[in-house]
Design a protein around this motif. Structure first.
Motif, PDB file in Angstrom:
ATOM      1  N   TRP A  13       0.830  -1.207   0.000  1.00  0.00           N
ATOM      2  CA  TRP A  13       0.000   0.000   0.000  1.00  0.00           C
ATOM      3  C   TRP A  13       0.867   1.261   0.000  1.00  0.00           C
ATOM      4  CZ3 TRP A  13      -1.011   3.382   4.337  1.00  0.00           C
ATOM      5  CH2 TRP A  13      -2.021   4.312   4.084  1.00  0.00           C
ATOM      6  N   ILE A  14       1.916   1.259   0.810  1.00  0.00           N
ATOM      7  CA  ILE A  14       2.835   2.401   0.886  1.00  0.00           C
ATOM      8  C   ILE A  14       3.536   2.616  -0.470  1.00  0.00           C
ATOM      9  CG2 ILE A  14       5.015   3.222   1.922  1.00  0.00           C
ATOM     10  CD1 ILE A  14       2.697   3.491   3.822  1.00  0.00           C
ATOM     11  N   MET A  15       3.917   1.534  -1.131  1.00  0.00           N
ATOM     12  CA  MET A  15       4.678   1.617  -2.377  1.00  0.00           C
ATOM     13  C   MET A  15       3.805   1.836  -3.620  1.00  0.00           C
ATOM     14  SD  MET A  15       7.800   1.501  -1.674  1.00  0.00           S
ATOM     15  CE  MET A  15       7.775   2.128  -0.016  1.00  0.00           C
ATOM     16  N   GLU A  16       2.518   1.551  -3.508  1.00  0.00           N
ATOM     17  CA  GLU A  16       1.625   1.679  -4.667  1.00  0.00           C
ATOM     18  C   GLU A  16       1.631   3.114  -5.182  1.00  0.00           C
ATOM     19  OE1 GLU A  16      -2.809   0.249  -6.038  1.00  0.00           O
ATOM     20  OE2 GLU A  16      -2.434   0.624  -3.917  1.00  0.00           O
ATOM     21  N   GLY A  17       1.878   3.267  -6.467  1.00  0.00           N
ATOM     22  CA  GLY A  17       1.935   4.581  -7.085  1.00  0.00           C
ATOM     23  C   GLY A  17       3.299   5.240  -6.987  1.00  0.00           C
ATOM     24  N   ARG A  18       4.162   4.728  -6.134  1.00  0.00           N
ATOM     25  CA  ARG A  18       5.519   5.284  -5.998  1.00  0.00           C
ATOM     26  C   ARG A  18       6.528   4.492  -6.813  1.00  0.00           C
ATOM     27  NH1 ARG A  18       4.586   6.116   0.256  1.00  0.00           N
ATOM     28  NH2 ARG A  18       3.698   8.203   0.144  1.00  0.00           N
ATOM     29  N   LEU A  19       6.245   3.223  -6.979  1.00  0.00           N
ATOM     30  CA  LEU A  19       7.116   2.327  -7.742  1.00  0.00           C
ATOM     31  C   LEU A  19       6.277   1.595  -8.773  1.00  0.00           C
ATOM     32  CD1 LEU A  19       9.185   0.530  -4.938  1.00  0.00           C
ATOM     33  CD2 LEU A  19       9.984   2.324  -6.458  1.00  0.00           C
ATOM     34  N   HIS A  20       6.935   1.018  -9.758  1.00  0.00           N
ATOM     35  CA  HIS A  20       6.259   0.120 -10.696  1.00  0.00           C
ATOM     36  C   HIS A  20       5.615  -0.997  -9.872  1.00  0.00           C
ATOM     37  CE1 HIS A  20       6.015  -3.316 -13.440  1.00  0.00           C
ATOM     38  NE2 HIS A  20       5.824  -2.398 -14.380  1.00  0.00           N
ATOM     39  N   ASN A  21       4.440  -1.448 -10.284  1.00  0.00           N
ATOM     40  CA  ASN A  21       3.719  -2.472  -9.513  1.00  0.00           C
ATOM     41  C   ASN A  21       4.569  -3.713  -9.243  1.00  0.00           C
ATOM     42  OD1 ASN A  21       1.434  -0.945  -9.210  1.00  0.00           O
ATOM     43  ND2 ASN A  21       0.358  -1.872 -10.937  1.00  0.00           N
ATOM     44  N   GLY A  22       5.363  -4.125 -10.214  1.00  0.00           N
ATOM     45  CA  GLY A  22       6.215  -5.304 -10.028  1.00  0.00           C
ATOM     46  C   GLY A  22       7.245  -5.099  -8.927  1.00  0.00           C
ATOM     47  N   MET A  23       7.865  -3.922  -8.894  1.00  0.00           N
ATOM     48  CA  MET A  23       8.847  -3.627  -7.845  1.00  0.00           C
ATOM     49  C   MET A  23       8.173  -3.518  -6.478  1.00  0.00           C
ATOM     50  SD  MET A  23      11.833  -3.765  -9.010  1.00  0.00           S
ATOM     51  CE  MET A  23      12.667  -3.158  -7.563  1.00  0.00           C
ATOM     52  N   ALA A  24       6.989  -2.929  -6.448  1.00  0.00           N
ATOM     53  CA  ALA A  24       6.247  -2.845  -5.181  1.00  0.00           C
ATOM     54  C   ALA A  24       5.924  -4.246  -4.669  1.00  0.00           C
ATOM     55  CB  ALA A  24       4.974  -2.027  -5.377  1.00  0.00           C
ATOM     56  N   GLN A  25       5.531  -5.144  -5.570  1.00  0.00           N
ATOM     57  CA  GLN A  25       5.251  -6.528  -5.178  1.00  0.00           C
ATOM     58  C   GLN A  25       6.501  -7.195  -4.610  1.00  0.00           C
ATOM     59  OE1 GLN A  25       2.417  -7.899  -4.885  1.00  0.00           O
ATOM     60  NE2 GLN A  25       1.016  -7.185  -6.454  1.00  0.00           N
ATOM     61  N   ILE A  26       7.647  -6.983  -5.250  1.00  0.00           N
ATOM     62  CA  ILE A  26       8.895  -7.591  -4.782  1.00  0.00           C
ATOM     63  C   ILE A  26       9.235  -7.110  -3.369  1.00  0.00           C
ATOM     64  CG2 ILE A  26      11.401  -7.617  -5.139  1.00  0.00           C
ATOM     65  CD1 ILE A  26      10.748  -7.727  -8.189  1.00  0.00           C
ATOM     66  N   MET A  27       9.102  -5.825  -3.138  1.00  0.00           N
ATOM     67  CA  MET A  27       9.391  -5.295  -1.796  1.00  0.00           C
ATOM     68  C   MET A  27       8.435  -5.868  -0.753  1.00  0.00           C
ATOM     69  SD  MET A  27      10.391  -1.332  -2.405  1.00  0.00           S
ATOM     70  CE  MET A  27      10.809  -1.126  -0.682  1.00  0.00           C
ATOM     71  N   ALA A  28       7.145  -5.908  -1.075  1.00  0.00           N
ATOM     72  CA  ALA A  28       6.143  -6.410  -0.135  1.00  0.00           C
ATOM     73  C   ALA A  28       6.356  -7.896   0.154  1.00  0.00           C
ATOM     74  CB  ALA A  28       4.740  -6.158  -0.682  1.00  0.00           C
ATOM     75  N   ILE A  29       6.576  -8.660  -0.890  1.00  0.00           N
ATOM     76  CA  ILE A  29       6.769 -10.106  -0.740  1.00  0.00           C
ATOM     77  C   ILE A  29       8.041 -10.401   0.052  1.00  0.00           C
ATOM     78  CG2 ILE A  29       7.233 -12.247  -1.993  1.00  0.00           C
ATOM     79  CD1 ILE A  29       5.369 -11.016  -4.220  1.00  0.00           C
ATOM     80  N   SER A  30       9.099  -9.653  -0.217  1.00  0.00           N
ATOM     81  CA  SER A  30      10.357  -9.848   0.520  1.00  0.00           C
ATOM     82  C   SER A  30      10.155  -9.616   2.010  1.00  0.00           C
ATOM     83  CB  SER A  30      11.434  -8.902  -0.016  1.00  0.00           C
ATOM     84  OG  SER A  30      11.712  -9.194  -1.360  1.00  0.00           O
ATOM     85  N   THR A  31       9.398  -8.602   2.353  1.00  0.00           N
ATOM     86  CA  THR A  31       9.092  -8.325   3.753  1.00  0.00           C
ATOM     87  C   THR A  31       8.363  -9.510   4.382  1.00  0.00           C
ATOM     88  OG1 THR A  31       8.928  -5.973   3.250  1.00  0.00           O
ATOM     89  CG2 THR A  31       7.918  -6.716   5.303  1.00  0.00           C
ATOM     90  N   TYR A  32       7.372 -10.034   3.674  1.00  0.00           N
ATOM     91  CA  TYR A  32       6.604 -11.180   4.151  1.00  0.00           C
ATOM     92  C   TYR A  32       7.513 -12.396   4.362  1.00  0.00           C
ATOM     93  CZ  TYR A  32       3.649 -15.299   3.997  1.00  0.00           C
ATOM     94  OH  TYR A  32       3.080 -16.507   4.287  1.00  0.00           O
ATOM     95  N   VAL A  33       8.336 -12.704   3.367  1.00  0.00           N
ATOM     96  CA  VAL A  33       9.180 -13.905   3.413  1.00  0.00           C
ATOM     97  C   VAL A  33      10.121 -13.860   4.619  1.00  0.00           C
ATOM     98  CG1 VAL A  33      11.070 -15.120   2.235  1.00  0.00           C
ATOM     99  CG2 VAL A  33       9.027 -14.438   0.959  1.00  0.00           C
ATOM    100  N   VAL A  34      10.780 -12.737   4.816  1.00  0.00           N
ATOM    101  CA  VAL A  34      11.732 -12.618   5.925  1.00  0.00           C
ATOM    102  C   VAL A  34      11.015 -12.776   7.267  1.00  0.00           C
ATOM    103  CG1 VAL A  34      13.296 -11.032   7.123  1.00  0.00           C
ATOM    104  CG2 VAL A  34      13.417 -11.276   4.629  1.00  0.00           C
ATOM    105  N   LEU A  35       9.920 -12.042   7.445  1.00  0.00           N
ATOM    106  CA  LEU A  35       9.205 -12.120   8.723  1.00  0.00           C
ATOM    107  C   LEU A  35       8.635 -13.522   8.947  1.00  0.00           C
ATOM    108  CD1 LEU A  35       8.168 -10.888  11.319  1.00  0.00           C
ATOM    109  CD2 LEU A  35       6.184 -10.030  10.038  1.00  0.00           C
TER     110      LEU A  35
END
Length: 108
Positions: free
Chosen positions: A73-95
């Motif tokens: 949600w924070i990254m939406e509109g700030r980054l390309h959707n694919g890059m936003a997904q990568i950042m969000a998913i990476s956060t999920y995976v680590v946690l």
């Protein structure tokens, strides 16, 4: 298998211009079907205490997925959707890994 299924779902829906939040939710729903069993039996090799582990897994999933959606949600509109997904998913995976290692599949 879990990553391929979940990420594949997200990638396909993103390609077809589905809303990033919806694509992410669908990918995680599909991936979650595999994740608990694969982690329990193949990654952490636990054969007992399934009820407690499942309860902890659901609690952990909700927390990690909530953080994932927040990052998206924070990254939406700030980054390309694919890059936003990568950042969000990476956060999920680590946690989620940290929670599985130190909370969900601990020996009691």
């Amino acid at each position: 298998m879990n990553a391929i299924t979940g990420l594949g779902t997200i990638a396909a829906l993103t390609y077809f211009d589905v809303n990033p939040i919806i694509a992410n939710m669908a990918g995680f729903a599909v991936g979650m079907l595999f994740s608990f069993t694969l982690a329990k039996f193949f990654v952490f090799r636990r054969r007992n205490n399934t009820k407690n582990q499942m309860r902890r897994y659901v609690i952990s999933f909700v927390a990690a997925y909530g953080l994932n959606i927040f990052v998206l949600w924070i990254m939406e509109g700030r980054l390309h959707n694919g890059m936003a997904q990568i950042m969000a998913i990476s956060t999920y995976v680590v946690l989620m890994y940290i929670l599985m290692r130190f909370y969900i599949f601990v020996d009691n």
